[in-house]
Design a protein around this motif. Structure first.
Motif, mmCIF file in Angstrom:
data_model
loop_
_atom_site.group_PDB
_atom_site.id
_atom_site.type_symbol
_atom_site.label_atom_id
_atom_site.label_comp_id
_atom_site.label_asym_id
_atom_site.label_seq_id
_atom_site.Cartn_x
_atom_site.Cartn_y
_atom_site.Cartn_z
ATOM 1 N N ALA A 127 -0.508 2.654 34.423
ATOM 2 C CA ALA A 127 -0.598 2.460 35.867
ATOM 3 C C ALA A 127 -1.820 1.059 35.202
ATOM 4 C CB ALA A 127 -1.855 2.816 36.362
ATOM 5 N N LEU A 128 -1.965 0.408 34.786
ATOM 6 C CA LEU A 128 -2.853 -0.520 34.455
ATOM 7 C C LEU A 128 -1.632 -1.558 33.678
ATOM 8 C CD1 LEU A 128 -5.667 -2.261 34.340
ATOM 9 C CD2 LEU A 128 -5.945 -1.389 32.016
ATOM 10 N N LEU A 129 -1.138 -0.660 33.066
ATOM 11 C CA LEU A 129 -0.258 -2.226 32.225
ATOM 12 C C LEU A 129 1.319 -2.167 33.226
ATOM 13 C CD1 LEU A 129 0.280 0.241 28.676
ATOM 14 C CD2 LEU A 129 -0.379 -2.436 29.680
ATOM 15 N N ALA A 130 1.431 -1.230 34.075
ATOM 16 C CA ALA A 130 2.573 -0.917 34.968
ATOM 17 C C ALA A 130 2.153 -2.264 36.412
ATOM 18 C CB ALA A 130 3.543 -0.164 35.490
ATOM 19 N N VAL A 131 0.724 -1.863 36.662
ATOM 20 C CA VAL A 131 0.550 -3.037 37.506
ATOM 21 C C VAL A 131 0.747 -4.332 37.307
ATOM 22 C CG1 VAL A 131 -1.169 -3.663 38.876
ATOM 23 C CG2 VAL A 131 -0.631 -1.318 39.054
ATOM 24 N N THR A 132 0.436 -4.413 36.091
ATOM 25 C CA THR A 132 0.068 -5.771 35.721
ATOM 26 C C THR A 132 1.337 -6.817 35.679
ATOM 27 O OG1 THR A 132 -1.812 -5.525 34.374
ATOM 28 C CG2 THR A 132 -0.823 -7.692 33.648
ATOM 29 N N THR B 288 1.848 -10.447 38.056
ATOM 30 C CA THR B 288 2.365 -11.202 37.570
ATOM 31 C C THR B 288 3.692 -11.905 38.498
ATOM 32 O OG1 THR B 288 1.769 -10.227 34.705
ATOM 33 C CG2 THR B 288 3.349 -12.256 35.115
ATOM 34 N N ARG B 289 4.422 -11.590 38.816
ATOM 35 C CA ARG B 289 5.624 -12.170 39.672
ATOM 36 C C ARG B 289 5.066 -12.237 41.079
ATOM 37 N NH1 ARG B 289 11.507 -10.047 39.741
ATOM 38 N NH2 ARG B 289 11.617 -10.499 37.980
ATOM 39 N N TRP B 290 3.936 -11.550 41.479
ATOM 40 C CA TRP B 290 3.149 -11.408 43.015
ATOM 41 C C TRP B 290 2.512 -12.545 42.850
ATOM 42 C CZ3 TRP B 290 -1.670 -11.300 44.340
ATOM 43 C CH2 TRP B 290 -1.878 -11.955 45.072
ATOM 44 N N ASN C 180 2.716 -16.681 44.940
ATOM 45 C CA ASN C 180 1.462 -16.556 46.235
ATOM 46 C C ASN C 180 0.334 -17.279 45.991
ATOM 47 O OD1 ASN C 180 3.199 -15.098 48.300
ATOM 48 N ND2 ASN C 180 2.630 -13.355 46.406
ATOM 49 N N TYR C 181 0.477 -17.301 44.310
ATOM 50 C CA TYR C 181 -0.861 -18.276 44.557
ATOM 51 C C TYR C 181 -1.757 -19.493 45.283
ATOM 52 C CZ TYR C 181 1.222 -22.267 41.038
ATOM 53 O OH TYR C 181 1.160 -22.877 41.206
ATOM 54 N N GLN C 182 -0.460 -19.741 45.692
ATOM 55 C CA GLN C 182 -0.851 -21.604 46.347
ATOM 56 C C GLN C 182 -1.166 -20.992 47.342
ATOM 57 O OE1 GLN C 182 2.388 -23.868 45.976
ATOM 58 N NE2 GLN C 182 1.838 -25.238 44.045
ATOM 59 N N SER C 183 -0.579 -19.755 48.222
ATOM 60 C CA SER C 183 -1.077 -19.823 49.175
ATOM 61 C C SER C 183 -2.398 -18.387 49.687
ATOM 62 C CB SER C 183 -0.090 -18.515 50.020
ATOM 63 O OG SER C 183 0.020 -17.776 50.187
ATOM 64 N N THR D 75 -5.454 -13.720 44.537
ATOM 65 C CA THR D 75 -4.645 -13.703 42.758
ATOM 66 C C THR D 75 -5.664 -13.855 41.581
ATOM 67 O OG1 THR D 75 -2.905 -15.422 44.088
ATOM 68 C CG2 THR D 75 -3.274 -14.907 42.068
ATOM 69 N N VAL D 76 -6.810 -14.153 42.218
ATOM 70 C CA VAL D 76 -8.417 -14.687 40.880
ATOM 71 C C VAL D 76 -8.952 -12.793 41.115
ATOM 72 C CG1 VAL D 76 -9.930 -15.686 40.960
ATOM 73 C CG2 VAL D 76 -8.368 -17.031 41.368
#
Length: 132
Positions: free
Chosen positions: A13-18, A27-29, A33-36, A41-42
């Motif tokens: 799960a940890l690997l797949a969520v990443t 990663t994609r999310w 979305n990091y700007q908004s 995200t952090v």
């Protein structure tokens, strides 16, 4: 045995969520979305990072770098045998990514479970060394 399954499942799960080949991964999310949503995200990245530290530290302490290499080699050889026998076919990129996630999660799951397995087989406990 159920304990190993849970530790492996959490590693997977940890690997797949990443990261995974779907659009549902950190990663994609985070890239979208990091700007908004920088604070979220952090925070999510730090939580994932803590999970990796726990798994990697426990794995390195229990089986070490050589043990990680050997487990990965056995998993790789097993995959090779399954491909050779025609049981497994690596037709597309997504399948290869999922297989890689599975292989890495097995390494982490065994690493986190090794102290329990060793105690069950030998009756000896693993203890951390301290400088007292």
């Amino acid at each position: 045995m159920f304990g190993f399954f849970l530790r492996w499942l959490f590693a997977f799960a940890l690997l797949a969520v990443t990261f995974n080949p779907t659009r549902w991964n950190y990663t994609r999310w985070a890239m979208e979305n990091y700007q908004s949503q920088l604070s979220v995200t952090v925070l999510a990245g730090l939580i994932l990072f803590i999970g990796y530290i726990i798994y990697l530290r426990a794995t390195l302490r229990s089986i070490g770098g050589l043990g990680m290499f050997l487990v990965a080699a056995v998993v790789g050889a097993l995959i090779w045998v399954l491909i050779d026998w025609g049981i497994l076919a690596l037709g597309n990129r997504d399948q290869k990514v999922w297989l890689g996630l599975l292989a890495l999660s097995v390494v982490l799951g065994i690493g986190l479970s090794w102290s329990f397995a060793r105690r069950a087989m030998s009756g000896q406990f693993d203890v951390d060394e301290t400088d007292e």
